[in-house]
Design a protein around this motif. Structure first.
Motif, short mmCIF file in Angstrom:
data_model
loop_
_atom_site.label_atom_id
_atom_site.label_comp_id
_atom_site.label_asym_id
_atom_site.label_seq_id
_atom_site.Cartn_x
_atom_site.Cartn_y
_atom_site.Cartn_z
N SER A 171 8.16 -3.74 13.20
CA SER A 171 6.96 -3.51 12.98
C SER A 171 6.73 -2.95 11.69
CB SER A 171 6.56 -2.54 13.93
OG SER A 171 6.92 -2.69 15.20
N TYR A 172 5.54 -3.27 11.02
CA TYR A 172 5.28 -3.00 9.57
C TYR A 172 3.80 -2.37 9.69
CZ TYR A 172 2.97 -7.20 8.22
OH TYR A 172 2.14 -8.15 8.08
N VAL A 173 3.48 -1.54 8.56
CA VAL A 173 2.23 -1.06 8.36
C VAL A 173 2.05 -1.20 6.78
CG1 VAL A 173 0.62 1.10 8.26
CG2 VAL A 173 2.32 0.62 10.11
N ALA A 211 2.75 3.61 -6.41
CA ALA A 211 2.74 2.16 -6.49
C ALA A 211 1.37 1.68 -6.14
CB ALA A 211 3.70 1.42 -5.61
N GLY A 212 0.30 2.46 -5.38
CA GLY A 212 -1.00 1.98 -5.05
C GLY A 212 -1.12 1.10 -4.03
N LYS A 213 0.07 0.56 -3.57
CA LYS A 213 0.18 -0.21 -2.38
C LYS A 213 1.51 -0.66 -1.92
CE LYS A 213 -1.71 -4.71 -3.58
NZ LYS A 213 -1.25 -4.89 -4.98
N GLY A 214 1.73 -0.92 -0.71
CA GLY A 214 2.98 -1.46 -0.36
C GLY A 214 3.13 -1.51 0.97
N GLU A 215 4.44 -1.59 1.72
CA GLU A 215 4.56 -1.55 3.09
C GLU A 215 5.61 -0.84 3.54
OE1 GLU A 215 6.70 -5.53 4.67
OE2 GLU A 215 4.56 -5.85 3.96
N MET A 216 5.50 -0.32 4.79
CA MET A 216 6.47 0.41 5.69
C MET A 216 6.94 -0.55 6.79
SD MET A 216 7.01 3.41 4.06
CE MET A 216 7.72 4.34 5.19
N GLN A 217 8.34 -0.81 6.93
CA GLN A 217 8.85 -1.62 8.05
C GLN A 217 9.54 -0.55 8.72
OE1 GLN A 217 11.21 -4.61 6.29
NE2 GLN A 217 9.33 -5.70 5.26
N ILE A 276 -2.25 1.06 2.15
CA ILE A 276 -3.04 0.78 1.07
C ILE A 276 -4.09 2.27 0.99
CG2 ILE A 276 -5.09 -0.59 0.42
CD1 ILE A 276 -3.86 -2.62 2.23
N THR A 277 -4.28 2.85 2.10
CA THR A 277 -5.18 3.93 1.97
C THR A 277 -4.25 5.22 2.68
OG1 THR A 277 -5.93 3.65 4.23
CG2 THR A 277 -7.06 2.63 2.71
N GLU A 278 -4.90 6.48 2.57
CA GLU A 278 -4.15 7.63 3.08
C GLU A 278 -4.05 7.33 4.60
OE1 GLU A 278 -4.12 11.81 1.11
OE2 GLU A 278 -6.17 11.05 0.59
N TRP A 279 -5.04 6.71 4.99
CA TRP A 279 -5.08 6.69 6.70
C TRP A 279 -3.82 5.78 7.20
CZ3 TRP A 279 -7.39 9.87 9.20
CH2 TRP A 279 -8.50 10.47 8.96
N ASP A 280 -3.15 4.82 6.12
CA ASP A 280 -2.21 4.19 6.46
C ASP A 280 -0.62 4.95 6.52
OD1 ASP A 280 -3.86 1.97 6.49
OD2 ASP A 280 -3.39 1.48 4.28
N ILE A 281 -0.76 6.06 6.06
CA ILE A 281 0.40 7.03 5.95
C ILE A 281 0.58 7.50 7.34
CG2 ILE A 281 1.29 9.11 5.03
CD1 ILE A 281 -0.29 8.41 2.47
N VAL A 282 -0.77 7.98 8.10
CA VAL A 282 -0.75 8.46 9.57
C VAL A 282 -0.27 7.43 10.38
CG1 VAL A 282 -2.27 9.22 10.78
CG2 VAL A 282 -2.65 10.04 8.68
N ALA A 283 -0.79 6.19 9.97
CA ALA A 283 -0.34 5.16 11.09
C ALA A 283 1.09 4.69 10.83
CB ALA A 283 -1.09 3.78 10.53
N ALA A 284 1.80 5.05 9.76
CA ALA A 284 3.30 4.42 9.69
C ALA A 284 3.84 5.75 10.47
CB ALA A 284 3.49 4.72 8.20
#
Length: 133
Positions: free
Chosen positions: A5-7, A54-60, A10-18
């Motif tokens: 699964s990945y997130v 980095a500004g943006k990326g992804e967590m798997q 891009i935003t601070e909310w994505d940290i919470v989702a991850a």
């Protein structure tokens, strides 16, 4: 990769989702509350680094099974500026953000396996694993 699964970060909310995704997968795998907390703390630190540097990326987040051992693998990927001195960022107390986060040395301590590759101008990939005991 068994189940991934990945997130996108891009935003601070994505940290919470991850963090939430990591906690859910850890719980499903049977990790206890202490290891769930270690995993979510590591995810939070890695996702925050992507967001800040980095500004943006992804967590798997992957469920893994090797040699009859189950575990959870987290991969943090970005195409940001990269890290020119990995040894330096792995020193305790090193911070470029002035934050009080555990930093990468903290992530390494929280998890069982830690691997980092980075190219200046191309980005950074960090892979960490927590094995189910």
């Amino acid at each position: 990769m068994e189940n991934e699964s990945y997130v996108k970060i891009i935003t601070e909310w994505d940290i919470v989702a991850a963090r939430q995704l990591g906690r859910n997968v850890a719980k499903e795998l049977g990790f206890g509350t202490v290891d769930q907390a270690r995993i979510t703390t590591a995810i939070s630190e890695l996702a925050r680094n992507i967001y800040l540097y980095a500004g943006k990326g992804e967590m798997q987040i992957e469920r893994i099974n090797k040699f009859g051992k189950k575990g959870l693998k987290v991969i943090a990927l970005d195409n940001g500026p990269g890290i020119d001195d990995i040894r330096r960022v792995m020193e305790d107390g090193f911070s470029t953000s002035g934050g009080l986060g555990a930093g990468l040395p903290g992530v390494k301590r929280l998890m069982d396996d830690f691997d980092i590759t980075s190219s200046v101008g191309k980005g950074t990939t960090i892979q960490v694993v927590k094995w189910l005991r």
